[in-house]
Write a protein that holds these residues in place. Structure first.
Motif, PDB file in Angstrom:
ATOM      1  N   LEU A   8      18.335  -2.126   4.757  1.00 54.44           N
ATOM      2  CA  LEU A   8      16.876  -2.151   4.883  1.00 54.44           C
ATOM      3  C   LEU A   8      16.286  -0.782   4.570  1.00 54.44           C
ATOM      4  O   LEU A   8      16.813   0.251   4.996  1.00 54.44           O
ATOM      5  N   CYS A   9      15.191  -0.786   3.813  1.00 58.93           N
ATOM      6  CA  CYS A   9      14.425   0.442   3.584  1.00 58.93           C
ATOM      7  C   CYS A   9      13.012   0.039   3.185  1.00 58.93           C
ATOM      8  O   CYS A   9      12.801  -0.504   2.089  1.00 58.93           O
ATOM      9  N   ASP A  10      12.054   0.257   4.061  1.00 53.83           N
ATOM     10  CA  ASP A  10      10.665  -0.058   3.724  1.00 53.83           C
ATOM     11  C   ASP A  10      10.160   0.880   2.646  1.00 53.83           C
ATOM     12  O   ASP A  10      10.711   1.970   2.426  1.00 53.83           O
ATOM     13  N   GLY A  11       9.079   0.479   1.984  1.00 51.61           N
ATOM     14  CA  GLY A  11       8.576   1.232   0.843  1.00 51.61           C
ATOM     15  C   GLY A  11       7.996   2.586   1.150  1.00 51.61           C
ATOM     16  O   GLY A  11       7.664   3.346   0.226  1.00 51.61           O
ATOM     17  N   ASP A  12       7.874   2.950   2.431  1.00 54.36           N
ATOM     18  CA  ASP A  12       7.355   4.273   2.766  1.00 54.36           C
ATOM     19  C   ASP A  12       8.415   5.185   3.384  1.00 54.36           C
ATOM     20  O   ASP A  12       8.119   6.316   3.767  1.00 54.36           O
ATOM     21  N   ASP A  13       9.669   4.705   3.479  1.00 51.57           N
ATOM     22  CA  ASP A  13      10.767   5.538   3.946  1.00 51.57           C
ATOM     23  C   ASP A  13      11.684   5.843   2.759  1.00 51.57           C
ATOM     24  O   ASP A  13      11.486   5.313   1.666  1.00 51.57           O
ATOM     25  N   TYR A  14      12.705   6.662   2.973  1.00 44.23           N
ATOM     26  CA  TYR A  14      13.624   6.922   1.866  1.00 44.23           C
ATOM     27  C   TYR A  14      14.964   7.433   2.373  1.00 44.23           C
ATOM     28  O   TYR A  14      15.079   7.948   3.482  1.00 44.23           O
ATOM     29  N   TRP A  15      15.990   7.276   1.509  1.00 42.16           N
ATOM     30  CA  TRP A  15      17.352   7.716   1.810  1.00 42.16           C
ATOM     31  C   TRP A  15      17.609   9.086   1.197  1.00 42.16           C
ATOM     32  O   TRP A  15      17.042   9.424   0.161  1.00 42.16           O
ATOM     33  N   THR A  16      18.494   9.842   1.829  1.00 42.01           N
ATOM     34  CA  THR A  16      18.733  11.221   1.391  1.00 42.01           C
ATOM     35  C   THR A  16      20.189  11.505   1.058  1.00 42.01           C
ATOM     36  O   THR A  16      20.513  12.611   0.620  1.00 42.01           O
ATOM     37  N   ASN A  17      21.070  10.538   1.265  1.00 40.49           N
ATOM     38  CA  ASN A  17      22.498  10.748   1.033  1.00 40.49           C
ATOM     39  C   ASN A  17      22.992   9.694   0.051  1.00 40.49           C
ATOM     40  O   ASN A  17      22.850   8.491   0.302  1.00 40.49           O
ATOM     41  N   GLY A  38       0.792  -1.224   0.000  1.00 38.77           N
ATOM     42  CA  GLY A  38       0.000   0.000   0.000  1.00 38.77           C
ATOM     43  C   GLY A  38       0.825   1.274   0.000  1.00 38.77           C
ATOM     44  O   GLY A  38       0.414   2.279   0.580  1.00 38.77           O
ATOM     45  N   HIS A  39       1.980   1.245  -0.658  1.00 43.76           N
ATOM     46  CA  HIS A  39       2.885   2.396  -0.642  1.00 43.76           C
ATOM     47  C   HIS A  39       2.899   3.151  -1.973  1.00 43.76           C
ATOM     48  O   HIS A  39       3.921   3.724  -2.365  1.00 43.76           O
ATOM     49  N   GLU A  40       1.796   3.157  -2.652  1.00 41.00           N
ATOM     50  CA  GLU A  40       1.698   3.812  -3.961  1.00 41.00           C
ATOM     51  C   GLU A  40       2.237   5.237  -3.949  1.00 41.00           C
ATOM     52  O   GLU A  40       2.947   5.666  -4.872  1.00 41.00           O
ATOM     53  N   LYS A  41       1.961   5.991  -2.901  1.00 39.83           N
ATOM     54  CA  LYS A  41       2.348   7.400  -2.845  1.00 39.83           C
ATOM     55  C   LYS A  41       3.814   7.599  -2.469  1.00 39.83           C
ATOM     56  O   LYS A  41       4.348   8.702  -2.631  1.00 39.83           O
ATOM     57  N   PHE A  42       4.447   6.546  -1.952  1.00 38.13           N
ATOM     58  CA  PHE A  42       5.772   6.721  -1.370  1.00 38.13           C
ATOM     59  C   PHE A  42       6.877   5.921  -2.059  1.00 38.13           C
ATOM     60  O   PHE A  42       8.051   6.272  -1.938  1.00 38.13           O
ATOM     61  N   ILE A  43       6.538   4.836  -2.739  1.00 36.99           N
ATOM     62  CA  ILE A  43       7.553   3.870  -3.167  1.00 36.99           C
ATOM     63  C   ILE A  43       8.536   4.441  -4.177  1.00 36.99           C
ATOM     64  O   ILE A  43       9.701   4.061  -4.207  1.00 36.99           O
TER      65      ILE A  43
END
Length: 301
Positions: free
Chosen positions: A95-104, A15-20
């Motif tokens: 690890l990175c779930d589909g609603d989080d994200y990396w910035t570096n 259910g991560h359509e908006k974030f993935i």
């Protein structure tokens, strides 16, 4: 491909359509002289997550490094997590779930370099930003890194102070214990397993964003969380066979049980009071003249 992969990035999604898209792009922007693979395990999302991932796969020039699996039916969070971990071929897993994200873009390089140079450490994690549901980015108000954070004893005593999208660890667990598959909370159990093999390292670099759902939690939601914690510590106690650690886990299990008991008592007390007030109101309305006389008496006295 399997021999060349240094880092496997495991991303579970539902259910991560908006974030993935943002989550995947954070992985694809990583820089470093090593090969990585991204494993995306979609647990039969009911939204358009599948369409977003397939579009990225179609347009990604190195799609051989992206491995996408969509389950035909929902199998649940822990089975999906274990499935995805078992697909990883790299020396390290991030690890990175589909609603989080990396910035570096140097996140993986920094963490892998540290682990390569320090074989007595099994896991690296780092500082994150918190994204509230209103779109504001704030400093981490959820976790606090304690003293002596590197040891299993501290992790057992204080609970999870490690944010999932900040984690890179050695891919050394090939068979997971039965208790792990039953756990309602996967990340903390995994970290406890890993600390059997070495220390954990915290980096001050702020390199990821954790999404936080802001809202008032109902008592029912709190009860579900308390039940999950009680089950978690019960399963950890079942797995571990170290007296010092088990004493800590037992104390936390009892605390979780007390919390669950208090929440249930609170919910049923409130329900009883509300129900009782409702019955009194119904009874009063059945005798309206008596009700209005009482009301007039209270107002005029």
């Amino acid at each position: 491909m399997e021999d060349k992969v240094l880092v496997s990035v495991v991303m579970i999604t539902y259910g991560h359509e908006k974030f993935i898209r943002e989550a995947i792009e954070g992985v694809l922007m990583q820089k470093g002289d090593f090969d990585l693979e991204l494993i995306i395990a979609n647990d039969a999302s009911p939204d358009a997550t599948d369409n977003v991932v397939l579009e990225i796969l179609k347009n990604h020039p190195k799609n051989e490094s992206l491995r996408y699996i969509k389950h035909e039916a929902n199998i649940g969070m822990m089975p999906n997590f274990i499935f995805a971990l078992q697909q990883a071929k790299g020396k390290y897993i991030a690890l990175c779930d589909g609603d989080d994200y990396w910035t570096n873009s140097y996140k993986l390089l920094k963490q892998v370099d540290f682990l390569e140079a320090n074989p007595d450490y099994v896991l690296s994690f780092h500082k994150v930003k918190i994204l509230r549901s209103n779109g504001t980015l704030v400093d981490d108000f959820i976790t606090e890194i304690p003293e002596k954070y590197e040891t299993q004893e501290t992790l057992a005593r204080l609970g999870n102070y490690i944010h999932t999208p900040s984690v890179v660890y050695r891919n050394i667990i090939k068979v997971f214990p039965y208790e792990f598959s039953l756990s309602p909370i996967g990340d903390y159990f995994l970290y406890m397993l890993l600390t059997e093999h070495g220390k954990i390292k915290y980096l001050e670099d702020e390199m990821a964003v954790y999404r936080y759902g802001v809202g008032i939690h109902s008592t029912h939601t709190q009860i579900k969380m308390a039940k999950a914690n009680f089950k978690l510590f019960t399963l950890l106690l079942s797995y571990f066979n170290e007296p010092k650690i088990n004493r800590i886990l037992l104390a936390r299990q009892l605390d979780a049980f007390d919390n669950l008991e208090n929440l249930i008592r609170s919910e049923y007390t409130e329900a009883f009071v509300s129900h009782n007030v409702f019955l009194k109101a119904i009874h009063s309305l059945q005798k309206p003249s008596k009700f209005w006389r009482k009301l007039k008496h209270k107002i005029t006295r």
